[in-house]
Scaffold this active site. Structure first.
Site, PDB file in Angstrom:
ATOM      1  N   THR A  21       0.968  -1.431  -0.292  1.00 54.11           N
ATOM      2  CA  THR A  21      -0.110  -0.107  -0.071  1.00 54.11           C
ATOM      3  C   THR A  21       0.754   1.601  -0.042  1.00 54.11           C
ATOM      4  OG1 THR A  21      -0.869  -1.617   1.675  1.00 54.11           O
ATOM      5  CG2 THR A  21      -2.238   0.621   0.787  1.00 54.11           C
TER       6      THR A  21
ATOM      7  N   HIS B  44      -6.833   0.861   4.305  1.00 53.99           N
ATOM      8  CA  HIS B  44      -6.935  -0.122   3.862  1.00 53.99           C
ATOM      9  C   HIS B  44      -8.479  -1.356   4.949  1.00 53.99           C
ATOM     10  CE1 HIS B  44      -2.727  -1.353   5.008  1.00 53.99           C
ATOM     11  NE2 HIS B  44      -1.982  -0.985   6.153  1.00 53.99           N
TER      12      HIS B  44
ATOM     13  N   ARG C  76      -1.043  -8.494  -2.807  1.00 55.80           N
ATOM     14  CA  ARG C  76       0.096  -8.874  -2.622  1.00 55.80           C
ATOM     15  C   ARG C  76      -0.269 -11.035  -2.842  1.00 55.80           C
ATOM     16  NH1 ARG C  76       4.705  -7.891   1.207  1.00 55.80           N
ATOM     17  NH2 ARG C  76       7.173  -8.518   0.098  1.00 55.80           N
TER      18      ARG C  76
ATOM     19  N   SER D 263       5.085 -10.827   6.335  1.00 58.21           N
ATOM     20  CA  SER D 263       5.949  -9.121   6.399  1.00 58.21           C
ATOM     21  C   SER D 263       4.416  -8.854   7.744  1.00 58.21           C
ATOM     22  CB  SER D 263       5.272  -8.566   5.121  1.00 58.21           C
ATOM     23  OG  SER D 263       5.532  -7.096   4.971  1.00 58.21           O
TER      24      SER D 263
ATOM     25  N   PHE E 149      12.254   0.741  -4.030  1.00 53.73           N
ATOM     26  CA  PHE E 149      12.641  -0.046  -3.041  1.00 53.73           C
ATOM     27  C   PHE E 149      13.505   0.981  -1.538  1.00 53.73           C
ATOM     28  CE2 PHE E 149      14.208  -2.933   0.914  1.00 53.73           C
ATOM     29  CZ  PHE E 149      13.261  -3.709   1.549  1.00 53.73           C
TER      30      PHE E 149
ATOM     31  N   MET F 205      13.230   4.504  -1.910  1.00 50.97           N
ATOM     32  CA  MET F 205      12.235   4.613  -0.370  1.00 50.97           C
ATOM     33  C   MET F 205      11.758   4.462   1.031  1.00 50.97           C
ATOM     34  SD  MET F 205       8.131   3.984  -2.286  1.00 50.97           S
ATOM     35  CE  MET F 205       7.131   4.319  -0.487  1.00 50.97           C
TER      36      MET F 205
ATOM     37  N   PHE G  10      10.580  -1.093   8.366  1.00 49.52           N
ATOM     38  CA  PHE G  10       9.092  -1.681   7.597  1.00 49.52           C
ATOM     39  C   PHE G  10       9.535  -1.134   6.064  1.00 49.52           C
ATOM     40  CE2 PHE G  10       6.325   0.348   4.959  1.00 49.52           C
ATOM     41  CZ  PHE G  10       4.916   0.224   5.520  1.00 49.52           C
TER      42      PHE G  10
ATOM     43  N   ARG H  40      11.490  -3.647   4.883  1.00 49.68           N
ATOM     44  CA  ARG H  40      12.044  -5.195   4.990  1.00 49.68           C
ATOM     45  C   ARG H  40      12.614  -5.863   3.670  1.00 49.68           C
ATOM     46  NH1 ARG H  40      11.363 -10.369   5.526  1.00 49.68           N
ATOM     47  NH2 ARG H  40       9.529 -10.023   4.111  1.00 49.68           N
ATOM     48  N   LYS H  41      12.214  -6.384   2.916  1.00 47.40           N
ATOM     49  CA  LYS H  41      13.464  -7.016   1.545  1.00 47.40           C
ATOM     50  C   LYS H  41      11.989  -6.734   0.547  1.00 47.40           C
ATOM     51  CE  LYS H  41      14.716 -10.861   3.726  1.00 47.40           C
ATOM     52  NZ  LYS H  41      16.169 -10.894   3.570  1.00 47.40           N
TER      53      LYS H  41
HETATM   54  N1  LIG Z   1       8.941   0.163  -2.498  1.00 49.75           N
HETATM   55  C1  LIG Z   1       8.813  -0.797  -2.930  1.00 49.75           C
HETATM   56  N2  LIG Z   1       8.776  -1.419  -3.630  1.00 49.75           N
HETATM   57  C2  LIG Z   1       9.094  -2.646  -3.157  1.00 49.75           C
HETATM   58  N3  LIG Z   1       8.020  -3.597  -2.353  1.00 49.75           N
HETATM   59  C3  LIG Z   1       7.823  -1.987  -1.281  1.00 49.75           C
HETATM   60  C4  LIG Z   1       7.803  -1.284  -1.910  1.00 49.75           C
HETATM   61  N4  LIG Z   1       8.134  -0.272  -0.213  1.00 49.75           N
HETATM   62  C5  LIG Z   1       7.588  -1.334   0.500  1.00 49.75           C
HETATM   63  N5  LIG Z   1       7.233  -2.156   0.045  1.00 49.75           N
HETATM   64  C6  LIG Z   1       7.248  -3.157   0.865  1.00 49.75           C
HETATM   65  O1  LIG Z   1       5.833  -3.500   0.741  1.00 49.75           O
HETATM   66  C7  LIG Z   1       5.341  -4.152   2.301  1.00 49.75           C
HETATM   67  C8  LIG Z   1       4.684  -3.324   3.243  1.00 49.75           C
HETATM   68  O2  LIG Z   1       3.444  -2.830   2.689  1.00 49.75           O
HETATM   69  P1  LIG Z   1       2.439  -2.268   2.538  1.00 49.75           P
HETATM   70  O3  LIG Z   1       2.805  -0.643   3.012  1.00 49.75           O
HETATM   71  O4  LIG Z   1       1.069  -2.185   2.480  1.00 49.75           O
HETATM   72  O5  LIG Z   1       2.299  -1.929   4.408  1.00 49.75           O
HETATM   73  S1  LIG Z   1       1.302  -1.908   5.452  1.00 49.75           S
HETATM   74  O6  LIG Z   1       0.511  -2.266   5.616  1.00 49.75           O
HETATM   75  O7  LIG Z   1       0.584  -0.664   4.863  1.00 49.75           O
HETATM   76  O8  LIG Z   1       1.582  -1.236   7.052  1.00 49.75           O
HETATM   77  C9  LIG Z   1       6.657  -4.710   2.804  1.00 49.75           C
HETATM   78  O9  LIG Z   1       6.740  -5.401   2.634  1.00 49.75           O
HETATM   79  P2  LIG Z   1       8.221  -7.042   3.110  1.00 49.75           P
HETATM   80  O10 LIG Z   1       9.280  -6.293   2.674  1.00 49.75           O
HETATM   81  O11 LIG Z   1       7.972  -7.916   2.314  1.00 49.75           O
HETATM   82  O12 LIG Z   1       7.846  -7.236   5.089  1.00 49.75           O
HETATM   83  C10 LIG Z   1       7.055  -3.537   2.575  1.00 49.75           C
HETATM   84  O13 LIG Z   1       8.855  -3.425   2.289  1.00 49.75           O
END
Ligand SMILES: Nc1ncnc2c1ncn2[C@@H]1O[C@H](COP(=O)(O)OS(=O)(=O)O)[C@@H](OP(=O)(O)O)[C@H]1O
Length: 290
Positions: free
Chosen positions: A54, A105, A126, A134, A222, A225, A249, A251-252
């Site tokens: 999100t 959400h 996702r 996550s 990623f 940001m 936050f 994370r991966k």
């Molecule tokens: N730019 C970019 N590219 C790829 N992935 C990204 C990016 N920004 C956020 N994320 C990953 O998105 C996961 C967090 O999801 P949300 O933003 O929906 O989380 S929340 O519910 O609003 O707290 C979380 O996933 P995981 O890394 O698997 O934990 C974030 O790392």
């Protein structure tokens, strides 16, 4: 104001709110008043089940709606620019300048009636296995929640709808079946960034050159940001966001990380929960395509 009932789930150090058997984070103070939110035609809503990408989608949408103001994006913390609908006081939201880009959400049941006919909504899905990994790591990392259960416990909670914002299939199915809403996936956004961002640009009625879109993708990567949000969050005073370590936050940011955390039994359990409930037209991609 109607006070929602509270529950404390095993493993969590903080209570959650509950409404119609759906759990919500503790900070949802005005949940039932959101239906009366005064909408503006230039409002945009980015919605996803928690941990589905999100925040990433919001950053892309905020830039598209703000004439690619990369400078502001690099100097103002994401959540100051993108209000988190169910967390912020509604009187504060009413005063925000246009164009407003919201994070939420919530399902349509909690949003103003016919919202999708007045405003643009982008929904991001996702695959649920990466989402759960996550979610598990996020709950462990939030100060004050300090989740002390296991990923197996989280999967069990998922099977009993004890994850905030309710049943995952119901959430996804509702937005997928609404033709006014742009439905995208985390996996496509990562692997077909240009095509998906262009689709969002067109859906929002904007027009940017290929070069501008490429720059937008780079700025919202990623790595970028993570670095910008980690730095800017240090100066942010909001109590909820102060409990989050943004270096954790972000994370991966991968497809298929669940493979390193799930065993066969955990994987089959999620498959079994989903297969009979998810709209069969929805394609869920669990692994990178190349
Ligand atoms: N730019 C970019 N590219 C790829 N992935 C990204 C990016 N920004 C956020 N994320 C990953 O998105 C996961 C967090 O999801 P949300 O933003 O929906 O989380 S929340 O519910 O609003 O707290 C979380 O996933 P995981 O890394 O698997 O934990 C974030 O790392």
């Amino acid at each position: 104001m109607v006070e929602l009932e509270r529950v404390i789930l095993p493993g969590y150090n903080e209570s959650l709110k509950i409404h119609n058997e759906i759990l919500f984070p503790n900070f949802c103070n005005e949940l039932l008043k959101i239906k009366d939110l005064k909408l503006r035609p230039d409002d945009t809503f980015v919605i996803g089940y928690p941990k589905s990408g999100t925040t990433w989608t919001e950053e892309i949408v905020w830039l598209i709606q703000n004439d690619l103001d990369f400078e502001k994006c690099s100097r103002q913390f994401h959540f100051e620019r993108v209000p988190f609908l169910e967390k912020e006081p509604l009187n504060k939201i009413d005063l925000l300048p246009a164009p407003r880009v919201f994070k939420s959400h919530l399902t349509l049941d909690y949003l103003p009636d016919k919202i999708e006919q007045f405003c643009k909504i982008i929904y991001v899905m996702r695959n649920p296995k990466d989402m759960l990994v996550s979610y598990f790591n996020f709950m462990k990392s939030i100060k004050g929640i300090d989740y002390n259960g296991t990923l197996e416990n989280i999967i069990e909670d998922f099977s009993q709808d004890k994850i905030v914002y309710g049943n995952w299939c119901d959430h996804v199915n509702q937005f997928y079946s609404n033709s006014n809403i742009l439905f995208i996936t985390y996996e496509d956004l990562l692997e077909k960034s240009f095509e998906i961002v262009k689709k969002i640009v067109e859906f929002l009625g904007k027009s940017y050159t290929d070069k501008e879109i490429e720059r937008l993708i780079e700025v919202t990567s990623f790595k970028n940001m993570k670095s910008t949000s980690t730095q800017l969050s240090r100066f942010h005073s909001d109590e909820t966001f102060k409990r989050i370590d943004f270096s954790l936050f972000f994370r991966k940011g991968e497809i298929g990380n669940w493979v390193s955390h799930f065993n066969d039994q955990m994987s089959s359990k999620v498959d079994d929960l989903i297969k009979h409930k998810i709209n069969p037209n929805i394609e869920i991609r669990y692994l990178p395509s190349k």
